[in-house]
Design an enzyme around this catalytic site. Structure first.
Site, mmCIF file in Angstrom:
data_model
loop_
_atom_site.group_PDB
_atom_site.id
_atom_site.type_symbol
_atom_site.label_atom_id
_atom_site.label_comp_id
_atom_site.label_asym_id
_atom_site.label_seq_id
_atom_site.Cartn_x
_atom_site.Cartn_y
_atom_site.Cartn_z
ATOM 1 N N GLN A 22 -9.525 8.668 -9.345
ATOM 2 C CA GLN A 22 -10.435 8.471 -8.210
ATOM 3 C C GLN A 22 -11.749 9.243 -8.352
ATOM 4 O O GLN A 22 -12.604 9.142 -7.473
ATOM 5 C CB GLN A 22 -9.753 8.906 -6.903
ATOM 6 C CG GLN A 22 -8.547 8.077 -6.521
ATOM 7 C CD GLN A 22 -8.907 6.640 -6.153
ATOM 8 O OE1 GLN A 22 -10.053 6.325 -5.828
ATOM 9 N NE2 GLN A 22 -7.937 5.761 -6.201
ATOM 10 N N HIS A 70 -0.694 11.106 -6.385
ATOM 11 C CA HIS A 70 -0.243 9.720 -6.534
ATOM 12 C C HIS A 70 1.131 9.757 -7.215
ATOM 13 O O HIS A 70 1.421 10.680 -7.974
ATOM 14 C CB HIS A 70 -1.257 8.997 -7.426
ATOM 15 C CG HIS A 70 -1.110 7.511 -7.491
ATOM 16 N ND1 HIS A 70 -0.168 6.888 -8.286
ATOM 17 C CD2 HIS A 70 -1.794 6.519 -6.882
ATOM 18 C CE1 HIS A 70 -0.297 5.572 -8.156
ATOM 19 N NE2 HIS A 70 -1.266 5.318 -7.308
HETATM 20 N N1 PMP Z 1 -3.789 8.434 -9.618
HETATM 21 C C1 PMP Z 1 -4.557 8.161 -8.561
HETATM 22 C C2 PMP Z 1 -5.175 9.305 -7.797
HETATM 23 C C3 PMP Z 1 -4.793 6.840 -8.190
HETATM 24 O O1 PMP Z 1 -5.557 6.565 -7.140
HETATM 25 C C4 PMP Z 1 -4.204 5.794 -8.952
HETATM 26 C C5 PMP Z 1 -4.405 4.340 -8.577
HETATM 27 N N2 PMP Z 1 -4.308 4.077 -7.205
HETATM 28 C C6 PMP Z 1 -3.416 6.130 -10.054
HETATM 29 C C7 PMP Z 1 -3.231 7.459 -10.354
HETATM 30 C C8 PMP Z 1 -2.807 5.079 -10.910
HETATM 31 O O2 PMP Z 1 -3.816 4.382 -11.568
HETATM 32 P P1 PMP Z 1 -3.522 3.021 -12.346
HETATM 33 O O3 PMP Z 1 -2.773 2.151 -11.391
HETATM 34 O O4 PMP Z 1 -4.881 2.501 -12.674
HETATM 35 O O5 PMP Z 1 -2.720 3.376 -13.545
#
Ligand code: PMP
Length: 418
Positions: free
Chosen positions: A214, A134
């Site tokens: 996740q 991500h």
């Molecule tokens: N890492 C992963 C693998 C995610 O799926 C997400 C959210 N889609 C994030 C980080 C970021 O999480 P957040 O928006 O809750 O900070």
């Protein structure tokens, strides 16, 4: 693979109809159709247990934490710390002070990236991430590399969406300071071999951060068994409120790392000349925290642990296999990410219908999906697609909902291909 026969649709693992009654939104309609919510990878819906606990706390019990010695404050502090203990139990650490509350995974990774790097990363050092991260586990490390003169190395991924472990081993060196990878990829659903990744990193003296955004809603975890140094999570992806999440950090490291956000509550003593810091986790929790959200997170953890993460994982695996099978029957549909170990996420692509059109058309059928790059543009580039559509399942989803998705997709393909 699951049989797509109708008689197979009721799982012996969970009473899903009963569970669905705990989630008020699931009985709603969208565009006149029953809601089929398949964007759980983005955020999960909330059960009454969470909604009611937050309402009760905000109506009758709300006060600040850690400060005054009066009843509302004492009780709020007690609930706040009880949630910390619940998180510690969920993640498998016996020391609740290894749990730092943050606003979520993004902030947790930024905390580690910036604080750890100030103490441990210098010019010429190396940081390893993977090609299926991500952006929250990519951009902070790029910035750290720019600021500290370090180098970012990337574990490549196979066509099925698995990290190529032989290449990972080649990237490790005595310059590696930290390896940061996700446990489950939000874009592909791949479950990464994080125990092995950690073992190999530790063998050359590097630390390991695992992005658990996740994984925490789906897998039974034990950070001590994984032996990682940092583990992150987001409350809104595990049936709790948004704006709250956290970080597990090994105590020796939290003690050595400098504070990230500074101000009230993270200090031991302040004079105009000098400040000494509180011990972890307070050292990393400056300012008034999201108190109601922490209380709601505690209720969410109770809710999922009452169902049981083993059962959740087994049932969601059933959904994954079933969904994969029925979506494969849509002419021309390609599943992006076919790792052997996957969590309940199916990313797919169709040459004739752009993912954004898929999302719009599915929405007309009451089916809520995600379409886009999933904040994982380097992953999209690796797989040669601009975006994908993604169905991400929860234990409250049913096989019939996946049938509905596959049928609606067939209709969409027919419409676009004529
Ligand atoms: N890492 C992963 C693998 C995610 O799926 C997400 C959210 N889609 C994030 C980080 C970021 O999480 P957040 O928006 O809750 O900070």
């Amino acid at each position: 693979m699951a049989d797509t026969n109708v008689t197979d649709k009721v799982s012996p693992i969970l009473d899903v109809d009963k569970i669905r009654q705990d989630f008020p939104v699931l009985s709603k309609t969208i565009h006149g159709k029953p809601l089929i919510y398949l964007d759980n990878g983005a955020t999960t819906q909330k059960p009454w247990a969470v909604i009611n606990r937050v309402k009760e706390f905000d109506s009758d019990e709300y006060g600040t934490v850690r400060r005054g010695a009066y009843k509302l404050c004492e009780d709020s502090t007690k609930y706040y710390e009880e949630t910390r203990q619940k998180v510690a139990d969920l993640l498998g650490t016996p020391n609740k002070n290894e749990i730092v509350f943050t606003s979520g995974t993004t902030q947790s990774i930024n905390l580690v990236a910036h604080s750890f790097s100030r103490r441990f990363i210098n010019e010429g050092d190396e940081i390893i991430i993977s090609n299926i991260e991500h952006h929250a586990n990519t951009v902070p490390w790029q910035i750290v590399c720019q600021e500290r003169g370090a180098k970012l190395k990337v574990i490549p991924v196979s066509d099925s969406g698995e990290l190529i472990m032989e290449e990972y081993e080649k990237l490790l060196s005595d310059k590696t300071r930290i390896v940061a990878v996700n446990h489950v990829s939000n874009a592909l659903g791949t479950v990464n071999p994080v125990r092995e990744i950690t073992e190999k990193a530790h063998a050359i003296g590097a630390k390991v951060l695992i992005d658990g955004a996740q994984s925490t809603p789906h897998l039974k975890l034990n950070v001590k068994e994984l032996d990682c140094d940092f583990y992150t999570f987001s409350g809104h992806k595990m049936y709790g409120p948004s704006g709250i999440g956290g970080l597990y950090g090994r105590m020796e490291l939290l003690e050595e790392m400098p504070p990230y956000v500074t101000g009230g509550d993270m200090i031991m003593q302040v004079t105009l000349e000098k400040t000494t810091y509180a011990k972890p986790p307070a050292k990393f929790e400056a300012g008034t925290p999201p108190i109601s959200q922490v209380v709601g997170l505690g209720a969410a953890i109770d809710y999922i642990t009452n169902i049981g993460l083993d059962k959740i994982f087994d049932y969601e695996l059933e959904l994954l296999e079933y969904g994969t099978e029925v979506l494969k029957q849509v002419p021309g549909l390609r599943i992006i990410g076919n790792a052997k170990d996957k969590a309940s996420i199916i990313s797919f692509y169709h040459d004739s219908v752009h993912p954004h059109d898929i999302v719009t058309l599915m929405d007309q059928e009451g089916i809520e999906l995600r379409g886009g790059h999933h904040c994982a543009q380097p992953t999209m580039i690796r797989f040669g697609v601009p975006a994908t559509a993604r169905a991400s399942m929860s234990f409250y989803n049913k096989k019939e909902e996946l049938d509905a998705l596959a049928e609606a997709m067939k209709k969409a393909v027919k419409m676009f291909e004529g």
